[in-house]
Design a protein around this motif. Sequence first.
Motif, short mmCIF file in Angstrom:
data_model
loop_
_atom_site.label_atom_id
_atom_site.label_comp_id
_atom_site.label_asym_id
_atom_site.label_seq_id
_atom_site.Cartn_x
_atom_site.Cartn_y
_atom_site.Cartn_z
N ILE A 27 0.84 -1.20 0.00
CA ILE A 27 0.00 0.00 0.00
C ILE A 27 0.88 1.25 0.00
O ILE A 27 0.62 2.20 -0.75
N LEU A 28 1.91 1.25 0.83
CA LEU A 28 2.83 2.40 0.88
C LEU A 28 3.43 2.67 -0.50
O LEU A 28 3.52 3.82 -0.93
N ASP A 30 2.21 1.66 -3.44
CA ASP A 30 1.15 2.01 -4.39
C ASP A 30 0.70 3.45 -4.23
O ASP A 30 0.50 4.16 -5.22
N TRP A 31 0.52 3.89 -2.99
CA TRP A 31 0.04 5.24 -2.74
C TRP A 31 1.17 6.26 -2.61
O TRP A 31 0.92 7.45 -2.45
N GLN A 32 2.40 5.80 -2.62
CA GLN A 32 3.59 6.64 -2.51
C GLN A 32 3.53 7.54 -1.27
O GLN A 32 3.63 8.76 -1.35
N ILE A 33 3.35 6.88 -0.12
CA ILE A 33 3.31 7.58 1.16
C ILE A 33 4.31 6.96 2.12
O ILE A 33 4.79 5.86 1.89
N CYS A 86 -10.26 0.96 -1.40
CA CYS A 86 -9.69 2.18 -0.82
C CYS A 86 -8.57 2.73 -1.69
O CYS A 86 -7.78 1.99 -2.25
N ARG A 87 -8.53 4.04 -1.74
CA ARG A 87 -7.48 4.72 -2.51
C ARG A 87 -6.76 5.79 -1.71
O ARG A 87 -5.93 6.51 -2.23
N ASP A 88 -7.11 5.92 -0.41
CA ASP A 88 -6.42 6.90 0.43
C ASP A 88 -6.48 6.44 1.89
O ASP A 88 -7.22 5.53 2.24
N VAL A 89 -5.69 7.10 2.72
CA VAL A 89 -5.57 6.71 4.12
C VAL A 89 -6.89 6.93 4.87
O VAL A 89 -7.25 6.13 5.72
N PHE A 92 -9.31 4.15 4.06
CA PHE A 92 -8.73 2.93 4.62
C PHE A 92 -8.94 2.90 6.14
O PHE A 92 -9.34 1.87 6.70
N TRP A 154 -2.12 -5.63 -3.39
CA TRP A 154 -2.66 -5.61 -2.03
C TRP A 154 -4.18 -5.75 -1.98
O TRP A 154 -4.69 -6.36 -1.03
#
Length: 170
Positions: A27-28, A30-33, A86-89, A92, A154
Amino acid sequence: RVLALVAGVILLDGFDIQLAAFAAPAILADWQIGSAALAPVMAASLLGMAVGTSVGGRIGDRYGRRRALIGAAFWFGATAMLTALCRDVTSFSVLRFITGLGLGAAVPNATALVAEWMPERARNYALTIISVGVPCGGIVGAGLPSWLIPAYGWPAGFLVGGGMPLLVCI
């Protein structure tokens, strides 16, 4: 049969509890966070479980353990599957809180159901099986996502992790 079904639900409960942690690296990426960004997700899940345990026990007292356990498994299965979208924290975190409600509600109802259904001579053994179900589910959770997530992403972990409790509900 009751013990096997209830143990299956608790095993899947433990699997789903650990799933977010095992999916986190993908997830990290994929979302680049950064990893700190997922802290609210983990906290939300635990908070949901705390609320779910309290409320789930009362639901089981009022409507019956079997119904409450099936409802909890359906709840955490369906919401785990929704987590794949989900596409953001924020989304999620919200879905992990909602999933945590079902995860928390399953444990007291499973324990009470087994204690009520099992003959006295096998009750302690059966309760021991239920007690180790969550950590054993975490062990399964360590193995299955290790090949599933790299191969399919994921969201696949949450689809499989949510689909299995729905099958057990049937």
